[in-house]
Design an enzyme around this catalytic site. Structure first.
Site, PDB file in Angstrom:
ATOM      1  N   GLU A 266       0.955  -1.231   0.022  1.00  0.00           N
ATOM      2  CA  GLU A 266      -0.080  -0.004   0.139  1.00  0.00           C
ATOM      3  C   GLU A 266       0.751   1.244  -0.086  1.00  0.00           C
ATOM      4  O   GLU A 266       1.911   1.340   0.825  1.00  0.00           O
ATOM      5  CB  GLU A 266      -0.793  -0.087   1.229  1.00  0.00           C
TER       6      GLU A 266
ATOM      7  N   ARG B 231       5.795 -13.309   9.603  1.00  0.00           N
ATOM      8  CA  ARG B 231       6.366 -12.015   9.218  1.00  0.00           C
ATOM      9  C   ARG B 231       7.640 -11.896  10.012  1.00  0.00           C
ATOM     10  O   ARG B 231       7.884 -12.598  10.950  1.00  0.00           O
ATOM     11  CB  ARG B 231       5.312 -10.826   9.446  1.00  0.00           C
TER      12      ARG B 231
ATOM     13  N   LYS C 271       3.331   0.438  10.140  1.00  0.00           N
ATOM     14  CA  LYS C 271       3.505   1.852   9.409  1.00  0.00           C
ATOM     15  C   LYS C 271       2.606   2.918  10.490  1.00  0.00           C
ATOM     16  O   LYS C 271       3.349   4.061  10.313  1.00  0.00           O
ATOM     17  CB  LYS C 271       2.703   1.715   8.082  1.00  0.00           C
TER      18      LYS C 271
END
Length: 550
Positions: A32, A257, A267
């Site tokens: 994104e 992850r 983020k």
């Protein structure tokens, strides 16, 4: 089955063997564009690009740009720059979810026509309350049974801009009693009268991420959608959309992850650091972003090696930062020039060396590289050494400079310490007085004089001042966002950067961005972009040796 394969490769090899997707492997990396990429994304990039390449496949770069209020073209450019720097190329396969807005809208209308989506007038709070809890089933919206005709009319009116933000949403009609909360009639479109970085003002409704992401994979004929573990609960919803729309069946596979000590990979939290001015920006050299790590001096090859050594796991784990620093150190050892920089200077006067004479001494740039070039460094009567390299009363285990002792200068002569001068008021050592052995410059002690210690130095007259940014971890706790009772900012390290002046050998005045240096006997450094022709600024990348304590 080959035990050396990770679980993703095992699945892919099974698919190839069965003829699924005609034996093709087509992956994608779908960021994104609402911030910079971080250490976690590094792993996802490596897995997607390297897995496809291993099986002769290809990888797309697709920006899932469905939220115009948080996204920006500058993030798009930064992400592309980071991926290329890491060593990967999507060639001509650059896509955006916004490329598919028209097709996604048609998908939504198809769901409505099939009685599988409806327009809901409820507020966000009301919808949240209807969804219930993990232990309590949800309740149907009072708008759930609207007719197909009414839903189509309202959805088209939403598209035409007839309603303000938040007035209505489009929801998929799945199962309000599902144990998976994401299947309880999820939102798939919302109204946002906001300017999009690519489509401008063409749209005032935007698909939710969960609706756009899976369908974009399908549109691109992605065979294996490789993503991190937090999306595992989203997979049933993606599969539901694929089944109901009858579109290309991309297969989602989740991996753990990348969680690294002293780093955060949210983020939202990284943005908070930027907005509060606790860092200079997304590319601050203390940040766990790819841009930040590049600025700090981490080589791309070291990050790729780190991802490989960390492995591909199914369960979340915390990786010791020493593994990352070890990969960085190993790579820098191969590619860094060894240079002379004195950080805490103490003057040495060589009393029997001619005044005004400047001698050029040859030094090899990197002894680890067989083809390494050499350079010349100046030597003169007055030099700087590190203050810690002298003791008034050294013990037997101290091999550096002290009264009556011999010590070798790196690439240079052997000195004999004769005397020193102290400041009468502070008691601080001000100057050291030495003599040199004229025939001791070569690597062998041809004079027969022995010296156990070797010191780096810079010629006092020719040395150039520079600025060093001594970087430490951004957080004082290895898991700053892992405490329920504390905010991650409670662990912000106020001493994560210390700025000092130093003296460097004159050759470093020509240092360029992207070069790596080992400041002899100190640490690895790289040039910071803030440098100018008149002032060189270096960031400390990593220590020469691990200080890690098990």
């Amino acid at each position: 089955m080959n035990e050396s394969l990770n679980f993703i490769e095992q699945i892919i090899e099974e698919d190839i063997a069965s003829g699924k997707h005609n034996g093709e492997v087509h992956t994608r990396f779908p960021p994104e564009p609402n911030g910079f990429l971080h250490i976690g994304h590094t792993k996802a990039i490596c897995i997607n690009f390297e897995t496809a390449a291993k099986y002769g496949g290809i990888t797309n770069l697709r920006f899932d740009d469905t939220n115009p209020t948080t996204e920006d073209t500058s993030f798009v450019e930064a992400i592309q720059r980071d991926i290329k720097w890491l060593g990967f190329d999507w060639e001509d396969r650059l896509y955006f979810a916004s490329d598919y807005f028209g097709q996604l809208y048609e998908f939504a209308e198809k769901l409505i026509e099939n009685g599988l989506a409806y327009v809901d007038d409820s507020t966000s709070d009301e919808i949240a309350e209807m969804k219930g809890t993990p232990n309590q089933p949800g309740k149907n919206s009072p708008f759930r049974d609207r007719s197909v005709e009414e839903n189509l009319q309202l959805f088209r009116a939403m598209k035409n801009g007839d309603f303000p933000d938040g007035a209505k949403v489009l929801r998929a009609k799945v199962d309000m009693e599902s144990p998976n909360m994401l299947l309880r009639d999820p939102l798939i479109y919302r109204i946002k009268h906001a300017h999009h970085h690519r489509t401008g003002d063409d749209w005032c409704i935007y698909p939710m991420y969960d609706f756009a992401h899976g369908q974009s994979d399908s549109i691109e004929n992605i065979t294996h959608s490789l993503c991190s573990l937090e999306f595992i609960h989203h997979r049933p919803l993606y599969n539901w959309f694929i089944e109901k729309l009858g579109i290309y069946p991309s297969r989602q596979i989740e991996f753990a992850r990348m969680n690294v000590e002293y780093m955060i990979t949210s983020k939202r939290k990284l943005l908070k650091l930027v907005e509060k001015g606790l860092v200079s920006g997304w590319d601050d050299a203390r940040m766990p972003t790819i841009a930040g790590m590049r600025r700090k001096g981490y080589p791309a090859a070291a990050l790729r090696t780190f991802c490989d050594k960390a492995g591909v796991a199914k369960r979340e784990n915390l990786i010791e930062i020493e593994l990352l620093e070890s990969c960085v150190r190993d790579e820098l050892n191969k590619i860094s020039d060894r240079v002379h920089v004195v950080i805490d200077p103490l003057k040495v006067i060589i009393t029997n060396y001619p005044e005004g004479k400047v001698e050029m001494i040859e030094a090899i740039n990197n002894p680890e590289d067989e083809g390494s070039e050499t350079r010349m460094i100046p030597f003169s009567r007055e030099i700087w050494i590190e203050r810690e390299d002298f003791r008034e009363a050294p013990n037997k285990k101290y091999y550096r400079m002290g009264p009556g002792r011999n010590v070798r200068l790196k690439n240079g002569y052997i000195l004999h310490c004769e005397d020193y001068k102290k400041n009468e008021e502070t008691g601080e050592i001000e100057e050291i007085y030495c003599t040199y052995y004229e025939n001791s410059k070569s690597g062998e002690d041809v004079s027969g004089v022995k010296a156990k210690g070797t010191l780096h130095f810079v010629s006092a007259e020719q040395a150039v001042k520079c600025e060093l940014r001594l970087l430490d971890y951004l957080f004082t706790d290895p898991t700053p966002d892992g405490h329920d009772d504390k905010d991650f900012l409670d662990f912000y390290n106020e001493d994560s950067i210390k700025v000092v002046d130093a003296y460097m050998e004159p050759a470093l005045a020509k240092a360029k961005e992207g070069q790596y240096f080992q400041f002899i006997r100190n640490a690895y450094f790289t040039l910071d972009p803030d440098s100018t022709e008149d002032k060189k600024i270096f960031n400390r990348t990593v220590a020469l040796k691990s200080s890690w304590k098990k």
